[in-house]
Motif scaffolding. Structure first.
Motif, PDB file in Angstrom:
ATOM      1  N   VAL A  69      37.053  36.252  47.827  1.00 35.50           N
ATOM      2  CA  VAL A  69      36.339  37.197  47.400  1.00 35.50           C
ATOM      3  C   VAL A  69      35.185  37.106  46.938  1.00 35.50           C
ATOM      4  O   VAL A  69      35.749  36.718  45.486  1.00 35.50           O
ATOM      5  N   CYS A  70      34.236  36.926  47.558  1.00 33.18           N
ATOM      6  CA  CYS A  70      33.190  36.015  46.286  1.00 33.18           C
ATOM      7  C   CYS A  70      32.289  37.408  46.561  1.00 33.18           C
ATOM      8  O   CYS A  70      31.881  38.718  47.334  1.00 33.18           O
ATOM      9  N   ALA A  93      32.159  48.561  44.700  1.00 33.96           N
ATOM     10  CA  ALA A  93      31.245  48.263  45.767  1.00 33.96           C
ATOM     11  C   ALA A  93      33.146  47.144  46.228  1.00 33.96           C
ATOM     12  O   ALA A  93      33.359  46.949  47.601  1.00 33.96           O
ATOM     13  N   LEU A  94      33.802  46.255  45.418  1.00 37.94           N
ATOM     14  CA  LEU A  94      34.470  45.129  45.954  1.00 37.94           C
ATOM     15  C   LEU A  94      35.682  46.028  46.061  1.00 37.94           C
ATOM     16  O   LEU A  94      36.274  45.358  47.364  1.00 37.94           O
ATOM     17  N   ARG A  95      36.510  47.526  45.474  1.00 33.24           N
ATOM     18  CA  ARG A  95      37.275  47.900  46.028  1.00 33.24           C
ATOM     19  C   ARG A  95      36.965  48.898  47.578  1.00 33.24           C
ATOM     20  O   ARG A  95      37.823  48.543  48.428  1.00 33.24           O
ATOM     21  N   HIS A 120      44.849  43.405  50.862  1.00 32.75           N
ATOM     22  CA  HIS A 120      45.720  43.491  49.463  1.00 32.75           C
ATOM     23  C   HIS A 120      44.979  42.372  48.466  1.00 32.75           C
ATOM     24  O   HIS A 120      45.085  41.507  48.639  1.00 32.75           O
ATOM     25  N   PRO A 121      44.500  43.277  47.375  1.00 32.45           N
ATOM     26  CA  PRO A 121      43.564  42.079  46.254  1.00 32.45           C
ATOM     27  C   PRO A 121      44.887  41.165  45.437  1.00 32.45           C
ATOM     28  O   PRO A 121      44.544  40.229  45.468  1.00 32.45           O
ATOM     29  N   SER A 122      45.984  41.530  45.179  1.00 32.86           N
ATOM     30  CA  SER A 122      46.710  40.919  44.580  1.00 32.86           C
ATOM     31  C   SER A 122      46.942  38.859  45.535  1.00 32.86           C
ATOM     32  O   SER A 122      47.508  38.909  45.285  1.00 32.86           O
ATOM     33  N   GLY A 163      42.877  44.650  40.431  1.00 40.75           N
ATOM     34  CA  GLY A 163      44.592  43.475  40.752  1.00 40.75           C
ATOM     35  C   GLY A 163      43.938  42.186  41.536  1.00 40.75           C
ATOM     36  O   GLY A 163      45.237  41.628  42.498  1.00 40.75           O
ATOM     37  N   PHE A 164      43.059  41.719  41.814  1.00 43.13           N
ATOM     38  CA  PHE A 164      42.985  40.445  41.949  1.00 43.13           C
ATOM     39  C   PHE A 164      43.905  39.407  41.065  1.00 43.13           C
ATOM     40  O   PHE A 164      44.530  39.491  40.280  1.00 43.13           O
ATOM     41  N   LYS A 165      44.471  38.578  42.625  1.00 46.58           N
ATOM     42  CA  LYS A 165      45.892  37.623  41.990  1.00 46.58           C
ATOM     43  C   LYS A 165      44.743  35.802  41.028  1.00 46.58           C
ATOM     44  O   LYS A 165      45.804  35.962  39.846  1.00 46.58           O
ATOM     45  N   ASP A 166      43.568  36.066  41.495  1.00 50.58           N
ATOM     46  CA  ASP A 166      43.117  35.589  39.799  1.00 50.58           C
ATOM     47  C   ASP A 166      41.396  36.012  40.044  1.00 50.58           C
ATOM     48  O   ASP A 166      41.042  36.105  41.096  1.00 50.58           O
TER      49      ASP A 166
END
Length: 726
Positions: free
Chosen positions: A316-317, A461-463, A472-474, A497-500
């Motif tokens: 996601v940018c 906005a990201l959500r 899924h953000p993970s 909840g992003f992976k990184d």
């Protein structure tokens, strides 16, 4: 101050001598023009200057001069040594937004003269807030690019199969052209119904128009919709040809000015610009409207490049500057192509890498209603002139950047490398008067509240982007860049909840960096209607394959001819075909890279269908496949590419975690409701393995990374900065 230059530089990370740059990348935004220089080892230097809209070459030269000075070479040495100068920006889009384009006339099929005024329902409500959509009394259509009096209908008709039903009445055409010549138009646009299937009437109208223009001895350019974008949906095709004629003429002049000044200092080749679907093309590209939103696209290309380094192709940018917050999603290496983007409330047939945008940036003006105490952020931005109050250039309206300065998050003596001294006292005084006192709260509480509002808007906005695509953000890595991205990264990403979460030492020029990773490209496509039933036998499938292959062959010839005209050798041009497909009856297409360039058998066609179903399952879900209803091919196309030299990031072994070598003191900063004695670090001095624990502020001349209490930042082998929430 127009033309005022600001130096932002990268030091070589190991203090080794660097070779001369081979690529110059330019990102001309509405406020600042960034220039990034890259050598073959991936070393960077960045220049920055105020954008000069009246003559973008001036801002470009000032920015390039800053970068050259940081590199330690002259402009002559810079331009005579580079292989590529590439431009991305929003100049042509700004021409459309400000309605300062050319005077147009339109010739269309009789009966369609009101098409511009009618528009499409989707575009006429675009960019309206929820409240304005509820209360239609505030609604109005976009201002037409061609008034009704300069729109002329001519008798003719081609049906959806390409058959001529009514021949062209050439007397109607002559009459229309003469009327437009008398109206002193700059360009004549031609769009007839179903010309994407059979353009015979458009071609003849153009011939007649050029003959009449020649007789009259005037300088009028003729544009036809089948040449600009031969794709179904008349309204979008009409908008495409109108905007090509309206906005790109001045854009070509700006690009030519950049090329001329580059050659003045010794550049040997032609300047390139970035296409909205990724890839570089000559500034002489015949469909220049395809480059109108090239600026944010560079960030997506840079993200693809970084994803390969970190081993995650789901990204996601997020790009935050002074005015907007742009977001893009890359899923398992697939970047979503939007075939009908909305541009200034016009829906166009222009393939574009999909972006979601909201008004959120550090330059947004804060307004507090004295009666209701309601706080509004933007949509206006202070820009660079006069800029935020703390810039002390005449700005008198509080902005988010002023709040960052008041709370000690920005270094008043190191903003843009010390070229701009921030007047924190003035910003504090005016913010107190216009915001804090009106709300009846303490200055620090009010300032952090404004920042929280901005970051919550970006977070929401990201959500929305994540949930809207059913992902899924993970499984995703968030990349944060733009001049204000690292500054507000912690609040924008908290709880997602992003992976990184990754940001960059060159975050402020990441879009320009992304441009340097692109290849030369042409993209040609045409609408089709090929319906393949699920029960099709081998003979039928082979027939469909041959029909598709024949169309690809014609498109390849056109694309390769354009590449050859730009000076690319035939053996270096690679061609890749694609299809826009859907399950029959659906409303949305999926772009599929063809597994073969020629479909000569039933098995080839089955392999192509299987490829579609695999891509469809990646974008949606495996259980959503529905092959029983059959398949529809709605568009066929191909991309022709040629490699160019690219930068490479350097991978180095991890060292010690102690960042003492980059530490440069402490400063009081207000974070999370109280003042902290935050450690200060120089971003360019961070080395692989370093780990920083908040509260801390990592400073760079072009940007600032705020690390909240107990959060950490880790520097990896590529010197990318990984933000980790507590």
């Amino acid at each position: 101050m127009p033309g005022h230059s600001l130096i932002i530089q990268f030091y070589d990370r190991e203090c080794k001598p660097v070779t001369n740059p081979i690529v110059i990348g330019i990102d001309a935004g509405g406020t600042m023009t960034d220039t990034i220089l890259v050598d073959e080892h991936g070393h960077f230097k960045i220049g920055k200057a105020a954008t000069t809209p009246k003559n973008e070459a001036e801002g470009f030269l000032s920015s390039a001069e800053d970068a050259a000075e940081a590199w330690g070479i002259s402009l002559d040495e810079l331009f005579s040594g580079v292989n590529v100068v590439l431009y991305s920006g929003t100049g042509m889009l700004n021409t459309l937004l400000s309605r300062t384009g050319r005077r147009l006339g339109l010739i269309t099929t009789k009966g369609l003269e009101d098409m511009i005024l009618m528009g499409r329902g989707l575009q006429t409500w675009a960019d309206y807030s929820y409240a304005d959509r509820l209360h239609a009394i505030t609604h109005h259509h976009p201002d037409p690019l061609v008034p009704r009096k300069r729109t002329h209908g001519v008798t003719e008709r081609v049906d959806q199969f390409g058959d001529v039903i009514i021949p062209l009445y050439e007397k109607d055409v002559i009459k229309a052209v003469k009327a437009l010549i008398e109206d002193k138009v700059d360009s004549i646009c031609i769009m007839t119904i179903f010309s994407h299937v059979n353009p015979v009437h458009e071609k003849r109208i153009a011939e007649i128009a050029r003959a009449e223009i020649k007789k009259a001895g005037v300088d009028i350019t003729v544009y036809t919709s089948h040449e600009v974008r031969p794709v179904i949906r008349e309204q979008s095709r009409l908008n495409s040809v109108l905007i090509e004629a309206y906005a790109t003429s001045r854009g070509r002049q700006q690009l030519k000015g950049i090329e001329d000044i580059s050659k003045k200092y010794g550049f040997k080749y032609g300047v390139q610009t970035l296409l909205s679907f990724g890839g570089l093309t000559s500034i002489n590209h015949p469909r220049l409207h395809e480059t109108m939103i090239s600026g944010p696209i560079g960030g997506i290309l840079g993200a693809v490049y970084v994803g390969k380094l970190i081993g995650n192709d789901s990204l996601v940018c997020s790009d935050m500057g002074g005015t907007s917050f742009d977001m893009g999603v890359i899923t398992r290496g697939q970047t979503r192509i939007e075939n009908e983007p909305i541009m200034d409330r016009f829906k166009l047939n222009v393939p574009t890498l999909h972006l979601d945008t909201i008004g959120a940036g550090a330059g947004m003006i804060i307004k507090v209603d004295p009666l209701t105490k309601k706080v509004s952020l933007g949509p206006e931005s202070a820009g660079s002139d006069p800029g935020p109050i703390c810039f002390n250039r005449g700005g008198m309206e509080p902005t988010i950047a002023d709040c960052d300065a008041i709370l000690g998050r920005l270094n008043p003596n190191y903003f843009l490398g010390g070229k701009v001294k921030l007047d924190v006292e003035k910003a504090t005084r005016i913010f107190k008067e216009k915001c804090a006192d009106v709300l009846g709260v303490e200055i620090t509480e009010a300032a952090e509240g404004m920042i929280d509002m901005l970051e919550q808007d970006a977070n929401a906005a990201l959500r929305r982007v994540i949930s809207g695509q059913g992902i899924h953000p993970s499984q995703y890595t968030l990349l944060s860049y733009g001049g204000s991205g690292p500054l507000h990264l912690a609040g924008c990403s908290r709880g997602t909840g992003f992976k990184d979460i990754i940001t960059f030492q060159f975050a402020a020029a990441f879009s320009a960096f992304g441009c340097t990773t692109a290849d030369y490209m042409r993209r040609h496509s045409v609408s089709t209607q090929i319906d393949i039933p699920s029960s099709a036998d081998d003979k039928a499938l082979a027939t469909y394959g041959k029909k598709i292959s024949a169309i690809w062959h014609d498109l390849e010839r056109a694309a390769v001819d354009e590449m050859l005209a730009d000076g690319h050798a035939r053996e270096k041009i690679k061609v890749e075909a694609f299809l826009m497909m859907r399950y029959t009856g659906q409303l949305e297409d999926v772009e599929v890279k063809a597994p073969l360039s020629i479909l000569s058998s039933a098995d080839d066609m089955r392999r192509t269908i299987a490829q579609f179903e695999e891509v469809y399952a990646k974008i949606n879900h495996r259980v959503s496949r529905y092959g029983a209803v059959g398949f529809s091919v709605t568009e066929l196309g191909l991309t022709a590419t040629a490699d160019k030299v690219k930068p490479t990031l350097e991978k180095r072994p991890l060292g010690k975690s102690d960042p003492a070598a980059a530490h440069k003191g402490t400063r009081q900063a207000y974070i999370g409701g109280r003042w902290h004695n935050a450690n200060l670090y120089e971003m360019d001095r961070l080395q692989p393995g370093h780990e920083i624990k908040g509260p801390a502020i990592v400073e760079h001349p072009a940007t600032t990374l705020v690390v909240h209490p107990n959060d950490t930042v880790f520097v990896d082998e590529w010197t990318l900065l990984h933000y980790r929430h507590a």
